[in-house]
Design an enzyme around this catalytic site. Structure first.
Site, PDB file in Angstrom:
ATOM      1  N   TYR A   1     -33.386 -11.103  -2.333  1.00 38.94           N
ATOM      2  CA  TYR A   1     -31.928 -10.938  -2.241  1.00 38.94           C
ATOM      3  C   TYR A   1     -31.722  -9.525  -1.715  1.00 38.94           C
ATOM      4  CZ  TYR A   1     -27.014 -10.852  -3.676  1.00 38.94           C
ATOM      5  OH  TYR A   1     -25.647 -10.770  -3.696  1.00 38.94           O
TER       6      TYR A   1
ATOM      7  N   TYR B   1     -29.502  -3.329  -6.525  1.00 36.62           N
ATOM      8  CA  TYR B   1     -30.550  -3.964  -5.700  1.00 36.62           C
ATOM      9  C   TYR B   1     -31.901  -3.293  -5.995  1.00 36.62           C
ATOM     10  CZ  TYR B   1     -33.399  -4.433  -1.450  1.00 36.62           C
ATOM     11  OH  TYR B   1     -34.442  -4.612  -0.571  1.00 36.62           O
TER      12      TYR B   1
ATOM     13  N   ASP C   1     -35.059 -23.317   2.451  1.00 34.95           N
ATOM     14  CA  ASP C   1     -34.794 -24.747   2.220  1.00 34.95           C
ATOM     15  C   ASP C   1     -36.068 -25.476   1.820  1.00 34.95           C
ATOM     16  OD1 ASP C   1     -32.220 -24.304   2.937  1.00 34.95           O
ATOM     17  OD2 ASP C   1     -32.489 -24.931   5.030  1.00 34.95           O
TER      18      ASP C   1
ATOM     19  N   TRP D   1     -35.434   1.019   5.368  1.00 29.63           N
ATOM     20  CA  TRP D   1     -34.691   0.954   6.628  1.00 29.63           C
ATOM     21  C   TRP D   1     -35.361  -0.039   7.601  1.00 29.63           C
ATOM     22  CZ3 TRP D   1     -32.434   6.239   8.626  1.00 29.63           C
ATOM     23  CH2 TRP D   1     -31.805   6.915   7.572  1.00 29.63           C
TER      24      TRP D   1
ATOM     25  N   GLN E   1     -35.997 -11.442   8.324  1.00 35.81           N
ATOM     26  CA  GLN E   1     -36.533 -10.695   9.474  1.00 35.81           C
ATOM     27  C   GLN E   1     -38.033 -10.405   9.328  1.00 35.81           C
ATOM     28  OE1 GLN E   1     -35.093  -6.813  10.447  1.00 35.81           O
ATOM     29  NE2 GLN E   1     -34.497  -6.304   8.361  1.00 35.81           N
ATOM     30  N   LEU E   2     -38.487 -10.055   8.140  1.00 33.33           N
ATOM     31  CA  LEU E   2     -39.923  -9.797   7.981  1.00 33.33           C
ATOM     32  C   LEU E   2     -40.706 -11.104   8.112  1.00 33.33           C
ATOM     33  CD1 LEU E   2     -42.177  -7.788   7.425  1.00 33.33           C
ATOM     34  CD2 LEU E   2     -41.752  -8.050   4.967  1.00 33.33           C
TER      35      LEU E   2
HETATM   36  N1  LIG Z   1     -33.961  -4.945   5.056  1.00 31.17           N
HETATM   37  C1  LIG Z   1     -34.267  -3.718   4.651  1.00 31.17           C
HETATM   38  O1  LIG Z   1     -33.743  -2.701   5.137  1.00 31.17           O
HETATM   39  C2  LIG Z   1     -35.308  -3.534   3.562  1.00 31.17           C
HETATM   40  C3  LIG Z   1     -35.561  -2.236   3.114  1.00 31.17           C
HETATM   41  C4  LIG Z   1     -36.512  -2.057   2.117  1.00 31.17           C
HETATM   42  C5  LIG Z   1     -37.190  -3.144   1.599  1.00 31.17           C
HETATM   43  N2  LIG Z   1     -36.917  -4.399   2.036  1.00 31.17           N
HETATM   44  C6  LIG Z   1     -37.654  -5.526   1.449  1.00 31.17           C
HETATM   45  O2  LIG Z   1     -38.421  -6.121   2.484  1.00 31.17           O
HETATM   46  C7  LIG Z   1     -38.542  -7.526   2.257  1.00 31.17           C
HETATM   47  C8  LIG Z   1     -38.105  -8.288   3.489  1.00 31.17           C
HETATM   48  O3  LIG Z   1     -36.742  -7.989   3.753  1.00 31.17           O
HETATM   49  P1  LIG Z   1     -35.963  -8.614   4.990  1.00 31.17           P
HETATM   50  O4  LIG Z   1     -35.201  -7.508   5.627  1.00 31.17           O
HETATM   51  O5  LIG Z   1     -36.874  -9.461   5.811  1.00 31.17           O
HETATM   52  O6  LIG Z   1     -34.919  -9.536   4.211  1.00 31.17           O
HETATM   53  P2  LIG Z   1     -34.012 -10.706   4.804  1.00 31.17           P
HETATM   54  O7  LIG Z   1     -33.950 -10.645   6.281  1.00 31.17           O
HETATM   55  O8  LIG Z   1     -32.747 -10.664   4.004  1.00 31.17           O
HETATM   56  O9  LIG Z   1     -34.836 -11.993   4.426  1.00 31.17           O
HETATM   57  C9  LIG Z   1     -34.952 -12.461   3.112  1.00 31.17           C
HETATM   58  C10 LIG Z   1     -35.210 -13.944   3.195  1.00 31.17           C
HETATM   59  O10 LIG Z   1     -35.383 -14.418   1.859  1.00 31.17           O
HETATM   60  C11 LIG Z   1     -34.763 -15.687   1.812  1.00 31.17           C
HETATM   61  N3  LIG Z   1     -34.458 -16.029   0.437  1.00 31.17           N
HETATM   62  C12 LIG Z   1     -33.449 -15.574  -0.343  1.00 31.17           C
HETATM   63  N4  LIG Z   1     -33.521 -16.132  -1.546  1.00 31.17           N
HETATM   64  C13 LIG Z   1     -34.581 -16.979  -1.531  1.00 31.17           C
HETATM   65  C14 LIG Z   1     -35.160 -17.863  -2.472  1.00 31.17           C
HETATM   66  N5  LIG Z   1     -34.650 -18.002  -3.704  1.00 31.17           N
HETATM   67  N6  LIG Z   1     -36.259 -18.558  -2.114  1.00 31.17           N
HETATM   68  C15 LIG Z   1     -36.779 -18.441  -0.886  1.00 31.17           C
HETATM   69  N7  LIG Z   1     -36.266 -17.632   0.063  1.00 31.17           N
HETATM   70  C16 LIG Z   1     -35.185 -16.917  -0.262  1.00 31.17           C
HETATM   71  C17 LIG Z   1     -33.525 -15.536   2.649  1.00 31.17           C
HETATM   72  O11 LIG Z   1     -33.049 -16.804   3.008  1.00 31.17           O
HETATM   73  P3  LIG Z   1     -31.576 -17.014   3.605  1.00 31.17           P
HETATM   74  O12 LIG Z   1     -31.681 -16.492   5.015  1.00 31.17           O
HETATM   75  O13 LIG Z   1     -31.356 -18.461   3.532  1.00 31.17           O
HETATM   76  O14 LIG Z   1     -30.666 -16.189   2.755  1.00 31.17           O
HETATM   77  C18 LIG Z   1     -34.051 -14.738   3.826  1.00 31.17           C
HETATM   78  O15 LIG Z   1     -34.554 -15.586   4.838  1.00 31.17           O
HETATM   79  C19 LIG Z   1     -37.724  -7.805   1.003  1.00 31.17           C
HETATM   80  O16 LIG Z   1     -38.567  -7.800  -0.116  1.00 31.17           O
HETATM   81  C20 LIG Z   1     -36.776  -6.629   0.918  1.00 31.17           C
HETATM   82  O17 LIG Z   1     -36.358  -6.377  -0.415  1.00 31.17           O
HETATM   83  C21 LIG Z   1     -35.990  -4.612   3.019  1.00 31.17           C
END
Ligand SMILES: NC(=O)c1ccc[n+]([C@@H]2O[C@H](COP(=O)([O-])OP(=O)(O)OC[C@H]3O[C@@H](n4cnc5c(N)ncnc54)[C@H](OP(=O)(O)O)[C@@H]3O)[C@@H](O)[C@H]2O)c1
Length: 281
Positions: A60, A123, A33, A148, A11-12
């Site tokens: 993750y 996590y 990929d 969040w 999403q980010l």
């Molecule tokens: N979501 C939240 O509420 C939240 C809160 C606090 C902090 N964060 C942090 O904010 C950042 C962005 O989060 P987000 O919500 O955008 O996460 P997200 O939607 O889960 O996106 C993570 C992306 O990383 C990809 N990914 C996973 N393993 C990978 C690898 N080995 N190599 C390359 N890509 C890989 C995933 O691919 P696939 O789609 O193929 O799995 C997915 O597209 C992260 O650092 C997260 O820890 C998130």
């Protein structure tokens, strides 16, 4: 300025894609990929002279699953972060990385960056270990801790509530966890703004920053606001009635003032950002 974004289909990452369309900077996006951050062979595909900044949106993020699948959480959140940082050191390219409010210990008032670290779940531990690898590497970095996160993309609380409201006329949501929702578009836009206003030498106040929309609310109140125009009853329940594998903090409100002062960026209130997201959805 050329920017490489990893994890570009999360999403980010997708918010960075949106921001890039109106930016003066040149972005290249790599989804999982195309570039696995935990695979050393991926790095041989990059051409360092073509990259000025690395942005790591890959992670993750399956918070409950991470309790049981620690090795995968480590491979992506720790080893992946380390490999990006090492690549940055080797080629003198700064790294912008995202972390989480879950690295902090118990709190009862807005959390600043120097608050004690004591991750509440695996996590959070893996994200903290990834941060440590980045710091140890010596790469110039911004580590931005957010919380969040939601947007019109991917899996998140806002989209889950809207889906549940179609399927049910009553939804139960926990009322005893308070935090700061963050619109991922605001975060992506703020990072783009920082980079656009940076000088050619990319002299930035590197370090750790919190980033969240202003305001503190419970999941229940957030759900009520998301569903205010829907014919659905949002019933408050205690966390004890909604057991999960991973523990969540009862209070996790991030204080983003260090970020705002360092970069001269005003972060919107959560209500205003939620409204913009709902319009897009
Ligand atoms: N979501 C939240 O509420 C939240 C809160 C606090 C902090 N964060 C942090 O904010 C950042 C962005 O989060 P987000 O919500 O955008 O996460 P997200 O939607 O889960 O996106 C993570 C992306 O990383 C990809 N990914 C996973 N393993 C990978 C690898 N080995 N190599 C390359 N890509 C890989 C995933 O691919 P696939 O789609 O193929 O799995 C997915 O597209 C992260 O650092 C997260 O820890 C998130």
């Amino acid at each position: 300025m050329n920017i490489a974004v990893f994890g570009a289909n999360g999403q980010l990452g997708r918010c960075f894609r949106d921001v890039s369309r109106e930016s003066t900077l040149c972005y290249t996006f790599y989804n999982r990929d195309q570039f696995d951050i935990s695979d050393p062979f991926s790095f041989t595909e990059l051409n360092p002279p073509d990259i000025d900044v690395l942005i790591n949106c890959a992670a993750y993020t399956a918070v409950d699953q991470a309790e049981e699948d620690r090795s995968t959480a480590d491979r992506i959140n720790v080893t992946g972060a380390k490999m990006l940082a090492d690549f940055g050191v080797l080629h003198n390219i700064p790294l912008i990385h995202f972390s989480t409010d879950y690295v902090y210990g118990k709190a009862s008032e807005p959390i600043s960056e120097d608050q004690e670290i004591d991750p509440v779940n695996y996590y959070g531990q893996s994200k903290w270990n990834g941060e440590e690898e980045i710091r140890k590497s010596g790469v110039s970095h911004l580590i931005i801790r957010t919380s969040w996160l939601y947007s019109e993309y991917g899996h998140n609380f806002v989209k889950t509530m809207l889906r549940l409201a179609i399927q049910h006329d009553k939804i139960k949501v926990v009322h005893d966890q308070t935090g700061s929702p963050t619109y991922a578009q605001d975060l992506a836009r703020a990072v783009d703004q920082i980079l656009r206003s940076a000088d050619d030498d990319l002299e930035l106040p590197w370090g750790i920053y919190n980033f969240a929309n202003h305001g503190a609310i419970t999941w229940h109140r957030f759900a009520v606001e998301i569903l205010k125009d829907k014919a659905v009853l949002v019933k408050p329940i205690p966390t004890s009635d909604y057991p999960t594998l991973a523990v969540r903090p009862a209070y996790s409100v991030l204080d983003p003032s260090k970020f705002e002062h360092a970069f001269g960026i005003d972060i919107p209130q959560w209500q205003e950002s939620l409204e913009r997201c709902m319009e897009k959805i």
